[in-house]
Write a protein that holds these residues in place. Structure first.
Motif, PDB file in Angstrom:
ATOM      1  N   GLU A  65       0.774  -1.245   0.000  1.00  0.00           N
ATOM      2  CA  GLU A  65       0.000   0.000   0.000  1.00  0.00           C
ATOM      3  C   GLU A  65       0.801   1.288   0.000  1.00  0.00           C
ATOM      4  O   GLU A  65       0.221   2.367  -0.074  1.00  0.00           O
ATOM      5  CB  GLU A  65      -0.930  -0.003   1.230  1.00  0.00           C
ATOM      6  N   ARG A 113      -2.318   5.565   1.796  1.00  0.00           N
ATOM      7  CA  ARG A 113      -2.201   4.114   1.607  1.00  0.00           C
ATOM      8  C   ARG A 113      -2.951   3.754   0.329  1.00  0.00           C
ATOM      9  O   ARG A 113      -4.097   4.163   0.152  1.00  0.00           O
ATOM     10  CB  ARG A 113      -2.849   3.345   2.777  1.00  0.00           C
ATOM     11  N   GLU A 115      -4.966   1.631  -0.792  1.00  0.00           N
ATOM     12  CA  GLU A 115      -5.938   0.577  -0.514  1.00  0.00           C
ATOM     13  C   GLU A 115      -7.048   0.653  -1.557  1.00  0.00           C
ATOM     14  O   GLU A 115      -7.141   1.626  -2.304  1.00  0.00           O
ATOM     15  CB  GLU A 115      -6.547   0.803   0.865  1.00  0.00           C
TER      16      GLU A 115
END
Ligand code: AMP
Length: 420
Positions: A65, A113, A115
């Motif tokens: 990430e 991050r 994600e």
């Protein structure tokens, strides 16, 4: 030409949202302040090894990430995925331990991050967090959890729940790892691909997995609480007793582990609020990380901290704009447009938040804008007011109206704003 858009998973904050964010941040500053925490601000970008060494190689963040890039000088840098590692780096770099045995810091800012974006999960998100260095607990642990719980309560988040566990320290972790591995290995084929790959290196990760097959397999896994050493047990019992004393409610969750490798002993999460956030319902994650300062090259220093997701908190708070835009809206007749420039400046210098329709327009349309602005007062500047040096102050909530000298208008409005 294709349309320019923000990067996927990264959001703009328009004024109404930005204002709610600001109120949240102000509340956090105040609550952290009453527990003696001081603010730190660290760079958004850090050398990549800082995160690899502190967060752990076998974690989602480090494996998949991080936004990592090479700068023009050939250095490998990473946009910070969380705040703890940077705080420890700053703590060591500035030799902060020399200025006293205990350090209490809080921070607030964006994290990155890569994600999969979902409601409550973004690629740029914001965290507020606290870090406490130099205290091995358990009173510091209890105080920190109490701070987090108080903050959620002050934000008006319904029914905040504290989930609590202990991961033990040193030996405990190793013995539990072995037992967990012995339990999981015979059922390895049933685990998700990620968990199979991580099984040998980091079996605790399986407990943290959101994959249904992993959750099913780990449901009957041994509990870490059965493996605590005498010292770990005493720490956990004392923490629980102190939380009871503080009347901070908590639930022990023996299967709670978190996606970062650095935790020891106390581990906690906070949930709550009415929003349906699905699996993104953890508002706060925190725990003790007694080994990290030493691991990053410092002297042995116990530490504990937490981080909360601002976007999730805002989704969990009651709707509504906690502070409307302006206190007053100035309505001006066409002949007084020039005079209005000076009047607005005078009112603003006196601290009044005042807006007006700078395009002019009919009085009717200006009053419509005044209503729409949400300001509780309209101030009217017509020809009579101009020659008398006054403004008509109209209370839009009550419908009442009084003439007030321009020089006294700001204090008049501010005084009346306080009235219920
Ligand atoms: P962590 O740093 O992973 O312990 O996460 C602490 C808190 O930050 C979580 O409980 C969330 O509230 C928030 N958080 C973590 N990752 C994200 C994300 N990608 N988007 C929004 N909030 C996040």
């Amino acid at each position: 030409m294709s349309k320019l858009r923000a990067v996927k998973g990264m959001n703009d904050w328009l004024p109404a949202d930005a204002r709610r964010h600001r109120v949240l941040e102000d509340t956090f500053r105040r609550v952290a302040g009453i527990y003696g925490y001081g603010e730190v601000r660290t760079p958004l970008v850090e050398p990549t090894p800082l995160f690899v060494r502190s967060i752990g190689e076998v974690t989602d963040i480090v494996e998949k990430e991080m936004y990592t890039f090479e700068d023009k000088g050939g250095k490998t840098l990473t946009l910070r995925p969380e705040g703890t590692a940077s705080c420890v780096r700053a703590y060591l770099q500035h030799n902060v331990q020399a200025s006293g045995p205990v350090t209490k810091w809080f921070y607030s800012g964006p994290m990155y991050r890569r994600e999969r974006p979902a409601k409550g999960r973004y690629r740029q998100f914001h965290q507020v967090g606290c870090e406490l260095y130099g205290d091995a607990g358990p009173f510091g642990d209890a105080e920190l959890i109490d701070l987090a719980h108080r903050f959620l309560t002050e934000l008006g988040i319904e029914g905040p729940r504290v989930l609590l566990n202990s991961l033990g320290s040193g030996d405990t972790r190793q013995r539990y790892r072995d037992a967990l591995l012995a339990f999981l290995k015979p059922r390895a084929a049933e685990l998700s691909e990620d968990s199979q790959r991580r099984l040998e290196r980091n079996p605790l990760r399986v407990l943290d997995s959101k994959a249904p097959q992993d959750q099913e397999v780990s449901a009957d896994a041994p509990s870490i609480l059965e493996f605590l050493s005498q010292d770990d047990q005493t720490h956990f019992d004392d923490l629980r007793r102190t939380l009871d004393q503080l009347k901070t409610p908590y639930e022990v969750q023996p299967r709670l582990v978190r996606g970062l490798d650095y935790y020891t002993r106390t581990l906690f999460e906070l949930k709550g609020g009415s929003a349906d956030l699905g699996s993104q319902d953890t508002l706060c994650g925190g725990g003790r990380y007694d080994g990290m300062v030493e691991q990053l090259g410092g002297p042995p220093t116990p530490a504990i901290g937490f981080a909360m997701g601002v976007e999730r908190l805002l989704l969990s708070m009651a709707e509504g704009d906690p502070s409307a835009g302006c206190d007053a809206f100035l309505v001006v007749t066409p002949a007084q447009r020039q005079l209005a420039v000076g009047v607005l400046s005078q009112l603003r210098s006196a601290g009044l938040r005042v807006d007006s329709d700078i395009r002019g327009g009919s009085l009717k349309s200006q009053f419509r804008r005044a209503d729409k602005s949400g300001a509780p007062f309209a101030l009217v500047l017509g020809d009579d007011e101009a020659s008398a040096g006054t403004l008509q102050v109209k209370d839009l909530r009550e419908g009442t109206q009084t003439a007030v000298a321009v020089s006294a208008t700001a204090s008049h409005v501010l005084e009346n704003l306080k009235a219920p």
